[in-house]
Design a protein around this motif. Structure first.
Motif, mmCIF file in Angstrom:
data_model
loop_
_atom_site.group_PDB
_atom_site.id
_atom_site.type_symbol
_atom_site.label_atom_id
_atom_site.label_comp_id
_atom_site.label_asym_id
_atom_site.label_seq_id
_atom_site.Cartn_x
_atom_site.Cartn_y
_atom_site.Cartn_z
ATOM 1 N N VAL A 190 0.865 -1.178 0.000
ATOM 2 C CA VAL A 190 0.000 0.000 0.000
ATOM 3 C C VAL A 190 0.905 1.233 0.000
ATOM 4 O O VAL A 190 1.420 1.647 1.042
ATOM 5 N N MET A 221 -3.505 4.134 9.625
ATOM 6 C CA MET A 221 -4.316 3.066 9.040
ATOM 7 C C MET A 221 -5.794 3.428 8.983
ATOM 8 O O MET A 221 -6.591 2.714 8.380
ATOM 9 N N VAL A 271 -6.327 -2.008 1.650
ATOM 10 C CA VAL A 271 -6.143 -3.238 2.421
ATOM 11 C C VAL A 271 -7.338 -4.170 2.209
ATOM 12 O O VAL A 271 -7.179 -5.369 1.988
ATOM 13 N N THR A 307 -7.760 -8.038 0.085
ATOM 14 C CA THR A 307 -8.149 -9.113 1.008
ATOM 15 C C THR A 307 -9.347 -9.878 0.453
ATOM 16 O O THR A 307 -9.363 -11.121 0.437
#
Length: 318
Positions: free
Chosen positions: A204, A228, A237, A241
């Protein structure tokens, strides 16, 4: 009748030997999924003197060994947790207890009026039992009037991130079965008991690591959590996933409560309510339907049962 794997039998023999030859406490280390519960129950079954007390910090970890003990022996062990009380005339040598219920002096004395009757304390998830954890230490101190008391800790993670030493609670390591051994020695993956780890790295670029301070060789927790929390980071993220997971169920670990809540929210936008977030503390800013307080026993039970039955695909934790 229960049958032990070879390494479980070695762990039993080593633990019984070291505790039977002068060591007052010992630690058994086995990776998650290799049968710690089955192993320490076999040690309890073979224990030669006194009653056995199994301590855990979660309700599920009290009931799990209780049920396994019943399957193993046909016997109903005693329970000391919440509204459940140990009988004044117990038929079983085994008591399974929540450390948060038992540590109070009044309850300790009611459950075990004679502390010398306990010959072995088994602490599940023993990495929590550091010396400054007052609940565990109060229980251990109460039973320590028995000079023959022995303590066995069971854990998959003996190395704590806060670097508090388990060596202050446990004198020695009776058995250590590694997840992997680069030198080719016995290990859970090498021996075929656990599947090999398949790692995929997601990069990222938007994370600004230069803005996060380092403390003790690791990123500062609050600063990392703040970084985050940025929407662009969360999406970069969450999306990979979901792509890698496909239809498989996943456990996702986040940098903090707020990132965990927001990740579950993003999963739910895409997956129509297939994610929940389980945390020990729910700030007012994160009081959403998908955020489950782990201290709410019924809510936690419903969420975990939903995950076990496949209703949820993503369980997000810290």
């Amino acid at each position: 009748m229960s049958y032990l794997r070879d390494y479980q039998d070695v762990c039993c023999n080593e633990s019984l030997s070291i505790l039977g030859n002068g060591s007052e406490s010992a630690l058994m280390v086995m990776p998650t999924g290799t049968g710690k519960t089955q192993t320490f129950l076999e040690i309890a079954d073979r224990w030669p003197q006194g009653k056995v007390l199994v301590l855990a910090h979660r309700e599920e970890l009290v009931w799990q060994p209780w049920e396994r003990w019943h399957q193993k022996t046909g016997e109903h062990g005693e329970i000391e947790m919440g509204e459940f009380r140990r009988s004044s005339h117990p038929r079983s040598k085994m008591t399974f207890a929540s450390k948060d219920s038992l540590y109070r002096e009044k309850r300790l004395k009611r459950a075990f009026p004679d502390p010398k009757e306990v010959g072995l304390i088994i602490i599940d998830e023993a990495h929590h039992a550091v010396q400054n954890n007052k609940t565990y230490q109060r229980i251990i101190d109460y039973f320590s009037v028995n000079p023959d008391l022995r303590i066995l800790g069971a854990t998959a993670t003996p190395d704590r991130t806060d670097e508090q030493a388990l060596g202050q609670t446990f004198e020695s390591v009776a058995f250590d079965y590694p997840l992997m051994d680069p030198s080719g020695g016995p290990s859970a993956i090498g021996d075929g008991w656990l599947v090999p780890i398949q790692q995929e790295i997601v990069t990222v670029d938007d994370i600004q690591f230069n803005e996060i301070k380092v403390q003790g060789g690791d990123f500062q927790g609050k600063a990392l959590q703040s970084e985050m929390m940025r929407e662009v980071v969360l999406h970069k993220v969450a999306v990979p996933t979901m792509e890698m997971a496909g239809d498989d169920q996943c456990m996702v670990f986040a940098a903090g409560i707020q990132p965990a809540s927001r990740l579950a929210e993003i999963f739910n936008r895409k997956m129509d309510g297939r994610a929940f977030c389980l945390v020990s503390k729910v700030p007012a800013s994160e009081n959403y339907q998908h955020v489950v307080n782990s201290r709410d026993k019924q809510a936690r039970k419903r969420a975990l049962q939903g995950f076990a039955k496949g209703f949820y695909q993503y369980a997000v934790n810290v």
